[in-house]
Write a protein that holds these residues in place. Structure first.
Motif, PDB file in Angstrom:
ATOM      1  N   LEU A  10      73.002  67.115  29.282  1.00 50.82           N
ATOM      2  CA  LEU A  10      71.691  67.609  28.875  1.00 50.82           C
ATOM      3  C   LEU A  10      71.083  66.658  27.860  1.00 50.82           C
ATOM      4  O   LEU A  10      69.997  66.106  28.060  1.00 50.82           O
ATOM      5  N   ASP A  11      71.797  66.416  26.776  1.00 49.08           N
ATOM      6  CA  ASP A  11      71.305  65.501  25.754  1.00 49.08           C
ATOM      7  C   ASP A  11      72.114  64.203  25.819  1.00 49.08           C
ATOM      8  O   ASP A  11      72.827  63.941  26.790  1.00 49.08           O
ATOM      9  N   PHE A  12      71.998  63.364  24.792  1.00 50.15           N
ATOM     10  CA  PHE A  12      72.784  62.132  24.700  1.00 50.15           C
ATOM     11  C   PHE A  12      73.813  62.345  23.603  1.00 50.15           C
ATOM     12  O   PHE A  12      73.511  62.210  22.413  1.00 50.15           O
ATOM     13  N   PRO A  13      75.051  62.699  23.982  1.00 48.20           N
ATOM     14  CA  PRO A  13      76.031  63.152  22.982  1.00 48.20           C
ATOM     15  C   PRO A  13      76.856  62.036  22.355  1.00 48.20           C
ATOM     16  O   PRO A  13      77.816  62.316  21.650  1.00 48.20           O
ATOM     17  N   PHE A  14      76.494  60.775  22.623  1.00 43.88           N
ATOM     18  CA  PHE A  14      77.317  59.659  22.173  1.00 43.88           C
ATOM     19  C   PHE A  14      76.669  58.922  21.002  1.00 43.88           C
ATOM     20  O   PHE A  14      75.460  58.988  20.794  1.00 43.88           O
ATOM     21  N   ALA A  15      77.497  58.162  20.267  1.00 38.17           N
ATOM     22  CA  ALA A  15      76.996  57.399  19.127  1.00 38.17           C
ATOM     23  C   ALA A  15      76.180  56.198  19.573  1.00 38.17           C
ATOM     24  O   ALA A  15      75.317  55.709  18.843  1.00 38.17           O
ATOM     25  N   GLY A  16      76.438  55.706  20.776  1.00 38.72           N
ATOM     26  CA  GLY A  16      75.711  54.544  21.269  1.00 38.72           C
ATOM     27  C   GLY A  16      75.995  54.286  22.729  1.00 38.72           C
ATOM     28  O   GLY A  16      76.732  55.032  23.386  1.00 38.72           O
ATOM     29  N   ALA A  17      75.429  53.203  23.251  1.00 39.41           N
ATOM     30  CA  ALA A  17      75.546  52.891  24.674  1.00 39.41           C
ATOM     31  C   ALA A  17      76.983  52.611  25.088  1.00 39.41           C
ATOM     32  O   ALA A  17      77.386  52.925  26.219  1.00 39.41           O
ATOM     33  N   GLY A  18      77.773  52.005  24.191  1.00 39.15           N
ATOM     34  CA  GLY A  18      79.145  51.677  24.553  1.00 39.15           C
ATOM     35  C   GLY A  18      79.952  52.889  24.965  1.00 39.15           C
ATOM     36  O   GLY A  18      80.681  52.855  25.965  1.00 39.15           O
ATOM     37  N   ASP A  19      79.834  53.976  24.205  1.00 40.74           N
ATOM     38  CA  ASP A  19      80.565  55.201  24.539  1.00 40.74           C
ATOM     39  C   ASP A  19      80.044  55.810  25.835  1.00 40.74           C
ATOM     40  O   ASP A  19      80.821  56.348  26.636  1.00 40.74           O
ATOM     41  N   TYR A  20      78.727  55.730  26.034  1.00 42.47           N
ATOM     42  CA  TYR A  20      78.155  56.266  27.286  1.00 42.47           C
ATOM     43  C   TYR A  20      78.724  55.526  28.493  1.00 42.47           C
ATOM     44  O   TYR A  20      79.134  56.156  29.480  1.00 42.47           O
ATOM     45  N   TRP A  21      78.771  54.203  28.416  1.00 44.04           N
ATOM     46  CA  TRP A  21      79.266  53.448  29.570  1.00 44.04           C
ATOM     47  C   TRP A  21      80.761  53.633  29.765  1.00 44.04           C
ATOM     48  O   TRP A  21      81.262  53.596  30.896  1.00 44.04           O
ATOM     49  N   ARG A  22      81.506  53.863  28.687  1.00 45.35           N
ATOM     50  CA  ARG A  22      82.921  54.228  28.847  1.00 45.35           C
ATOM     51  C   ARG A  22      83.060  55.496  29.654  1.00 45.35           C
ATOM     52  O   ARG A  22      83.926  55.627  30.524  1.00 45.35           O
ATOM     53  N   TRP A  23      82.197  56.473  29.341  1.00 40.52           N
ATOM     54  CA  TRP A  23      82.209  57.751  30.053  1.00 40.52           C
ATOM     55  C   TRP A  23      81.841  57.555  31.519  1.00 40.52           C
ATOM     56  O   TRP A  23      82.507  58.080  32.424  1.00 40.52           O
ATOM     57  N   VAL A  24      80.794  56.773  31.769  1.00 39.19           N
ATOM     58  CA  VAL A  24      80.367  56.507  33.152  1.00 39.19           C
ATOM     59  C   VAL A  24      81.476  55.796  33.932  1.00 39.19           C
ATOM     60  O   VAL A  24      81.786  56.168  35.075  1.00 39.19           O
ATOM     61  N   ASP A  25      82.067  54.778  33.333  1.00 36.55           N
ATOM     62  CA  ASP A  25      83.126  54.033  34.013  1.00 36.55           C
ATOM     63  C   ASP A  25      84.314  54.929  34.346  1.00 36.55           C
ATOM     64  O   ASP A  25      84.934  54.798  35.410  1.00 36.55           O
ATOM     65  N   CYS A  27      84.154  58.156  34.948  1.00 37.30           N
ATOM     66  CA  CYS A  27      83.723  58.990  36.072  1.00 37.30           C
ATOM     67  C   CYS A  27      83.771  58.212  37.381  1.00 37.30           C
ATOM     68  O   CYS A  27      84.198  58.731  38.420  1.00 37.30           O
ATOM     69  N   GLU A  28      83.346  56.963  37.335  1.00 36.87           N
ATOM     70  CA  GLU A  28      83.363  56.108  38.521  1.00 36.87           C
ATOM     71  C   GLU A  28      84.780  55.915  39.040  1.00 36.87           C
ATOM     72  O   GLU A  28      85.042  56.026  40.241  1.00 36.87           O
ATOM     73  N   ALA A  29      85.709  55.628  38.132  1.00 39.67           N
ATOM     74  CA  ALA A  29      87.092  55.372  38.531  1.00 39.67           C
ATOM     75  C   ALA A  29      87.848  56.652  38.847  1.00 39.67           C
ATOM     76  O   ALA A  29      88.832  56.625  39.603  1.00 39.67           O
ATOM     77  N   GLY A  30      87.398  57.781  38.303  1.00 40.19           N
ATOM     78  CA  GLY A  30      88.164  59.016  38.397  1.00 40.19           C
ATOM     79  C   GLY A  30      87.839  59.916  39.577  1.00 40.19           C
ATOM     80  O   GLY A  30      88.415  60.997  39.692  1.00 40.19           O
ATOM     81  N   GLY A  31      86.923  59.495  40.434  1.00 36.11           N
ATOM     82  CA  GLY A  31      86.630  60.287  41.619  1.00 36.11           C
ATOM     83  C   GLY A  31      85.595  61.371  41.436  1.00 36.11           C
ATOM     84  O   GLY A  31      85.443  62.249  42.297  1.00 36.11           O
ATOM     85  N   VAL A  32      84.847  61.342  40.312  1.00 37.49           N
ATOM     86  CA  VAL A  32      83.736  62.281  40.144  1.00 37.49           C
ATOM     87  C   VAL A  32      82.701  62.016  41.236  1.00 37.49           C
ATOM     88  O   VAL A  32      82.420  60.861  41.572  1.00 37.49           O
ATOM     89  N   ASP A  33      82.146  63.067  41.812  1.00 38.71           N
ATOM     90  CA  ASP A  33      81.222  62.895  42.936  1.00 38.71           C
ATOM     91  C   ASP A  33      79.900  62.272  42.504  1.00 38.71           C
ATOM     92  O   ASP A  33      79.372  61.390  43.185  1.00 38.71           O
ATOM     93  N   SER A  34      79.358  62.724  41.365  1.00 37.49           N
ATOM     94  CA  SER A  34      78.019  62.289  40.983  1.00 37.49           C
ATOM     95  C   SER A  34      77.791  62.525  39.496  1.00 37.49           C
ATOM     96  O   SER A  34      78.476  63.343  38.873  1.00 37.49           O
ATOM     97  N   ILE A  35      76.808  61.812  38.928  1.00 36.13           N
ATOM     98  CA  ILE A  35      76.390  61.978  37.544  1.00 36.13           C
ATOM     99  C   ILE A  35      74.936  62.425  37.533  1.00 36.13           C
ATOM    100  O   ILE A  35      74.110  61.905  38.292  1.00 36.13           O
ATOM    101  N   TRP A  36      74.624  63.375  36.636  1.00 42.15           N
ATOM    102  CA  TRP A  36      73.282  63.956  36.594  1.00 42.15           C
ATOM    103  C   TRP A  36      72.732  63.911  35.172  1.00 42.15           C
ATOM    104  O   TRP A  36      73.454  64.158  34.213  1.00 42.15           O
ATOM    105  N   GLN A  37      71.445  63.608  35.074  1.00 46.17           N
ATOM    106  CA  GLN A  37      70.770  63.546  33.791  1.00 46.17           C
ATOM    107  C   GLN A  37      69.604  64.530  33.767  1.00 46.17           C
ATOM    108  O   GLN A  37      68.758  64.519  34.669  1.00 46.17           O
TER     109      GLN A  37
END
Length: 313
Positions: A10-25, A27-37
């Motif tokens: 819903l919001d941006f819960p991270f301190a910066g872009a680095g943490d966001y991309w860690r989360w995305v990566d 999800c990508e590697a872990g078999g999550v179907d999709s990401i929603w904003q």
């Protein structure tokens, strides 16, 4: 029917872009179907702009699909939005999941941008028709109350020959809108009972609209948390949800262990819903930890309990 589990913010819960991309990566590697904003243009809390986020995800990921839950059409130009969706779909090689809605009348955008909330429905319907036609037709003429087009066209067209058009909202008008335009319905803040009721109403309305929607193209969203309902972060999130929606959070949040989350998914599936956006409760490292537990403890059981049907040869 296939059951798919994505994750959303819903919001941006991270301190910066680095943490966001860690989360995305992850999800990508872990078999999550999709990401929603979530879409929010005006806010006093940090929230990413959803179309810019879709474009960034297209470049960062290779497998994940991604969507916006949901774009408030009355706040955006439909030609620009159609072009943005087509471009992102091309650059992601067909991984965009566009989802559109009318927007909450309680949202701060209407007053801040001086837009009459009573025009939301008509603007949304005109936009849906324009976007769908621009994706498929070579030249579009349109004469509506709010939009007029003369020979409008966009290229390149979306990679997906029938780019999905997921619709959000739970009102009677949203049900009719989904039956008329949608290729699926994606819930947001509705409780499970409300989401199941809306899906049933859409299915009832489809014959009158002369259309069909695939049985597994109905989705819902709910927050999840591995832990105790007494944890402070849960109470804070539930309070914010109740204030934002006026709904009972106890029937929206899945709090407990992997079994709690799987059972909640199973209740939705029994009610005819097969696509899910699960929202981790917390901020920063807690979001990453919660998502990791979802990947490790829940997703393997989803695949076992609801195996994907074999593709026809």
């Amino acid at each position: 029917m296939s059951v798919a589990v994505g994750v959303g913010l819903l919001d941006f819960p991270f301190a910066g872009a680095g943490d966001y991309w860690r989360w995305v990566d992850m999800c990508e590697a872990g078999g999550v179907d999709s990401i929603w904003q979530t879409d929010r243009l005006v806010s006093r809390t940090p929230i990413l702009e959803c179309m810019a986020t879709m474009a960034a995800l297209a470049g960062r990921t290779r497998r994940l699909r991604f969507g916006m839950n949901v774009v408030s059409l009355a706040l955006r130009d439909p030609v620009l939005l159609a072009k943005q969706c087509a471009t992102i779909d091309v650059l992601s090689e067909g991984r965009l999941l566009p989802a559109f809605g009318i927007g909450s009348p309680q949202g701060p955008e209407w007053a801040a941008l001086d837009i009459d909330t009573k025009t939301r429905g008509r603007r949304t319907d005109e936009s849906l028709e324009i976007i769908a036609r621009l994706w498929r037709e070579e030249s579009v003429d349109f004469a509506g109350k709010y939009y007029r087009l003369n020979g409008a066209s966009i290229l390149p067209k979306p990679v997906q020959p029938d780019l999905p058009m997921w619709i959000g909202g739970s009102s009677d008008a949203a049900v009719k809108r989904t039956a008329k335009y949608g290729t699926g319905w994606q819930g947001g803040g509705e409780t499970m009972e409300d989401a199941i009721r809306v899906v049933a109403e859409i299915k009832k309305a489809l014959p009158g609209a002369g259309r069909t929607i695939d049985e597994d193209h109905y989705g819902a969203s709910f927050p999840f948390y591995f832990g105790s309902p007494s944890d402070a972060v849960v109470g804070k999130a539930m309070e914010a949800y109740a204030k934002r929606t006026g709904r009972d959070p106890s029937r929206q949040f899945a709090v407990g262990d992997a079994g709690t989350i799987l059972d909640r998914v199973g209740e939705y599936v029994t009610g005819g819903i097969h696509k899910f956006i699960l929202r981790p409760v917390g901020t920063g490292e807690a979001v990453i930890a919660q998502t990791r537990m979802l990947i490790e403890k829940v997703l393997p059981h989803v695949g076992t309990r609801w195996p994907k049907p074999a593709k026809a040869a």
